[in-house]
Scaffold this motif. Structure first.
Motif, PDB file in Angstrom:
ATOM      1  N   GLY A  27       0.809  -1.219   0.000  1.00 34.99           N
ATOM      2  CA  GLY A  27       0.000   0.000   0.000  1.00 34.99           C
ATOM      3  C   GLY A  27       0.838   1.263   0.000  1.00 34.99           C
ATOM      4  N   TRP A  28       2.078   1.177  -0.511  1.00 33.45           N
ATOM      5  CA  TRP A  28       2.957   2.330  -0.552  1.00 33.45           C
ATOM      6  C   TRP A  28       2.683   3.173  -1.793  1.00 33.45           C
ATOM      7  N   ASN A  29       3.465   4.219  -1.998  1.00 33.92           N
ATOM      8  CA  ASN A  29       3.132   5.241  -2.992  1.00 33.92           C
ATOM      9  C   ASN A  29       4.133   5.339  -4.143  1.00 33.92           C
ATOM     10  N   GLN A  30       5.133   4.449  -4.184  1.00 33.68           N
ATOM     11  CA  GLN A  30       6.183   4.595  -5.175  1.00 33.68           C
ATOM     12  C   GLN A  30       5.736   4.115  -6.560  1.00 33.68           C
ATOM     13  N   THR A  31       6.408   4.641  -7.579  1.00 36.24           N
ATOM     14  CA  THR A  31       6.146   4.273  -8.968  1.00 36.24           C
ATOM     15  C   THR A  31       7.423   3.717  -9.595  1.00 36.24           C
ATOM     16  N   ASP A  32       7.315   3.288 -10.854  1.00 38.19           N
ATOM     17  CA  ASP A  32       8.502   2.838 -11.579  1.00 38.19           C
ATOM     18  C   ASP A  32       9.566   3.924 -11.609  1.00 38.19           C
ATOM     19  N   SER A  33       9.144   5.180 -11.720  1.00 39.63           N
ATOM     20  CA  SER A  33      10.108   6.282 -11.772  1.00 39.63           C
ATOM     21  C   SER A  33      10.958   6.341 -10.508  1.00 39.63           C
ATOM     22  N   ASP A  34      10.365   6.035  -9.363  1.00 43.18           N
ATOM     23  CA  ASP A  34      11.123   6.047  -8.110  1.00 43.18           C
ATOM     24  C   ASP A  34      12.194   4.955  -8.116  1.00 43.18           C
ATOM     25  N   TRP A  35      11.836   3.768  -8.577  1.00 44.25           N
ATOM     26  CA  TRP A  35      12.821   2.684  -8.649  1.00 44.25           C
ATOM     27  C   TRP A  35      13.950   3.048  -9.620  1.00 44.25           C
ATOM     28  N   LEU A  36      13.587   3.601 -10.771  1.00 44.93           N
ATOM     29  CA  LEU A  36      14.597   3.945 -11.770  1.00 44.93           C
ATOM     30  C   LEU A  36      15.521   5.055 -11.271  1.00 44.93           C
ATOM     31  N   ARG A  37      14.956   6.044 -10.551  1.00 51.37           N
ATOM     32  CA  ARG A  37      15.796   7.104  -9.983  1.00 51.37           C
ATOM     33  C   ARG A  37      16.772   6.526  -8.961  1.00 51.37           C
ATOM     34  N   ALA A  38      16.292   5.593  -8.152  1.00 53.57           N
ATOM     35  CA  ALA A  38      17.153   4.985  -7.141  1.00 53.57           C
ATOM     36  C   ALA A  38      18.313   4.234  -7.790  1.00 53.57           C
ATOM     37  N   MET A  39      18.021   3.487  -8.845  1.00 56.20           N
ATOM     38  CA  MET A  39      19.070   2.734  -9.530  1.00 56.20           C
ATOM     39  C   MET A  39      20.046   3.650 -10.255  1.00 56.20           C
ATOM     40  N   LYS A  40      19.547   4.747 -10.819  1.00 56.95           N
ATOM     41  CA  LYS A  40      20.432   5.698 -11.490  1.00 56.95           C
ATOM     42  C   LYS A  40      21.337   6.396 -10.484  1.00 56.95           C
ATOM     43  N   CYS A  62      21.872   4.634  -0.904  1.00 56.80           N
ATOM     44  CA  CYS A  62      22.642   5.608  -1.666  1.00 56.80           C
ATOM     45  C   CYS A  62      23.526   6.391  -0.708  1.00 56.80           C
ATOM     46  N   CYS A  63      24.498   7.091  -1.270  1.00 55.05           N
ATOM     47  CA  CYS A  63      25.415   7.910  -0.479  1.00 55.05           C
ATOM     48  C   CYS A  63      25.253   9.379  -0.832  1.00 55.05           C
ATOM     49  N   PHE A  64      25.140  10.206   0.180  1.00 55.25           N
ATOM     50  CA  PHE A  64      25.206  11.656   0.028  1.00 55.25           C
ATOM     51  C   PHE A  64      26.512  12.113   0.682  1.00 55.25           C
ATOM     52  N   GLU A  65      27.620  11.820   0.003  1.00 59.45           N
ATOM     53  CA  GLU A  65      28.962  12.025   0.543  1.00 59.45           C
ATOM     54  C   GLU A  65      29.149  11.209   1.827  1.00 59.45           C
ATOM     55  N   ASN A  66      29.202  11.851   2.981  1.00 62.13           N
ATOM     56  CA  ASN A  66      29.482  11.137   4.227  1.00 62.13           C
ATOM     57  C   ASN A  66      28.243  10.522   4.871  1.00 62.13           C
ATOM     58  N   ALA A  67      27.084  10.772   4.297  1.00 62.08           N
ATOM     59  CA  ALA A  67      25.837  10.239   4.851  1.00 62.08           C
ATOM     60  C   ALA A  67      25.224   9.241   3.875  1.00 62.08           C
ATOM     61  N   GLY A  68      24.736   8.118   4.401  1.00 61.87           N
ATOM     62  CA  GLY A  68      24.058   7.130   3.582  1.00 61.87           C
ATOM     63  C   GLY A  68      22.580   7.069   3.913  1.00 61.87           C
ATOM     64  N   TRP A  69      21.805   6.513   3.014  1.00 56.47           N
ATOM     65  CA  TRP A  69      20.361   6.395   3.227  1.00 56.47           C
ATOM     66  C   TRP A  69      19.902   5.019   2.767  1.00 56.47           C
ATOM     67  N   THR A  94      26.512  -2.856   4.955  1.00 56.20           N
ATOM     68  CA  THR A  94      27.882  -3.199   4.573  1.00 56.20           C
ATOM     69  C   THR A  94      28.314  -2.413   3.338  1.00 56.20           C
ATOM     70  N   TYR A  95      27.430  -2.321   2.354  1.00 57.26           N
ATOM     71  CA  TYR A  95      27.731  -1.547   1.140  1.00 57.26           C
ATOM     72  C   TYR A  95      28.051  -0.102   1.490  1.00 57.26           C
ATOM     73  N   LEU A  96      27.212   0.516   2.320  1.00 62.02           N
ATOM     74  CA  LEU A  96      27.409   1.922   2.662  1.00 62.02           C
ATOM     75  C   LEU A  96      28.672   2.128   3.498  1.00 62.02           C
ATOM     76  N   GLU A  97      28.908   1.245   4.442  1.00 69.51           N
ATOM     77  CA  GLU A  97      30.101   1.384   5.277  1.00 69.51           C
ATOM     78  C   GLU A  97      31.374   1.193   4.457  1.00 69.51           C
ATOM     79  N   ASN A  98      31.317   0.322   3.465  1.00 60.98           N
ATOM     80  CA  ASN A  98      32.465   0.152   2.577  1.00 60.98           C
ATOM     81  C   ASN A  98      32.696   1.392   1.711  1.00 60.98           C
ATOM     82  N   ARG A  99      31.655   2.194   1.539  1.00 64.26           N
ATOM     83  CA  ARG A  99      31.784   3.457   0.811  1.00 64.26           C
ATOM     84  C   ARG A  99      32.316   4.574   1.702  1.00 64.26           C
TER      85      ARG A  99
END
Length: 287
Positions: A27-40, A62-69, A94-99
């Motif tokens: 019951g969430w609100n995301q669309t294909d565009s949200d998935w594609l933006r995340a992958m890009k 994803c990483c915003f420099e020193n912050a991950g989400w 693990t992925y984010l910490e390795n970054r």
């Protein structure tokens, strides 16, 4: 008990039907565009969990420099209760910490908060989702400026956003503007300096108003009035930090009602954001 092995791989555009199914099921609100933006934004940070060759769960990071989400932790109903969500979140951590990130953040639902605490995440503050259908308001102040395509002002918007959110999100903001192909707004002071901006994204159930950041109360009011005026008669969501009283007051006065709450959480260092200047989150996907 299902003992078949779990395989975690990178997400790709062929996983859009899976994402669509999981979003609809939750019951969430995301669309294909949200998935594609995340992958890009983070092609190496979006993951699918498979069992017997079939995708059953997802997460994005994803990483915003020193912050991950971390976001979009979704598990097919038939596969819940077997530790898949935990494995995926651990994989993303693990992925984010390795970054090299020093802080990892997420917006937790009530269902997920216990898992995140188990994995070392601590609560920061509540974010309230309000839902409503804006009505035309002849008294709305529409003095905000529209952001023109390819304008240098994006650098100023990103600078304001970084100060307010504590994260370097220029690439995310630019990608959101490009994919929505519709105007964001910004406001300036008497010296022409940017004091805030407002954006949105279209969801499967409602328009998600935000991100909106503002250095002054007047700016926040003007920007929310401007962005909501574009969606008169359409269902909208807006996610506001509970501590931003002027913004929550605006939502209530404009006919929005509380729908649900998230808990913004972090692991590692605390990100120095200014929640009182966040008039609308971009949504649980990127904060």
């Amino acid at each position: 008990m299902d003992l078949s092995p779990l395989f975690i791989r990178l997400m790709n555009s062929g996983d859009l039907p899976l994402g669509r199914h999981l979003v609809h099921e939750a019951g969430w609100n995301q669309t294909d565009s949200d998935w594609l933006r995340a992958m890009k934004l983070a092609p190496q940070g979006c993951f699918v969990a498979e069992k017997d060759g079939k995708g059953v769960a997802t997460t994005t990071s994803c990483c915003f420099e020193n912050a991950g989400w971390i976001a979009m932790v979704l598990v097919d109903k038939k596969s819940r209760g077997s530790g898949i969500a935990q494995r995926l979140v651990e994989h993303a951590v693990t992925y984010l910490e390795n970054r090299g990130v020093r802080s990892i953040r997420l917006d937790a639902t009530a269902m997920g908060q216990g898992l995140y605490q188990k994995l070392g995440f601590k609560p920061e503050y509540e974010v309230i989702r309000y839902a409503g259908t804006p009505k035309q308001n002849v008294n709305q102040t529409l003095s905000a400026k529209r952001v023109a395509p390819d304008t240098p002002v994006i650098n100023e918007l990103a600078s304001i956003d970084r100060y307010v959110t504590g994260s370097a999100r220029k690439e995310f903001i630019s990608g959101l503007m490009e994919s929505e192909n519709a105007p964001f707004y910004y406001q300036t002071d008497s010296q022409g300096r940017v004091t805030g901006y407002a954006g949105f994204r279209r969801g499967s159930n409602a328009v998600q108003l935000g991100p909106v950041v503002a250095l002054t109360r007047d700016t926040g009011q003007i920007l929310l009035d401007a962005i909501v005026a574009d969606f008169t008669g359409q269902p909208c969501y807006i996610d506001i930090p509970a501590s931003n009283i002027p913004a929550t007051k605006w939502a209530i006065e404009n006919g929005f009602t509380e729908q649900r709450r998230f808990v913004r959480m972090y692991r590692g260092e605390k990100t120095p954001d200014h929640q009182e200047l966040i008039w609308a989150s971009s949504g649980p996907e990127k904060g």
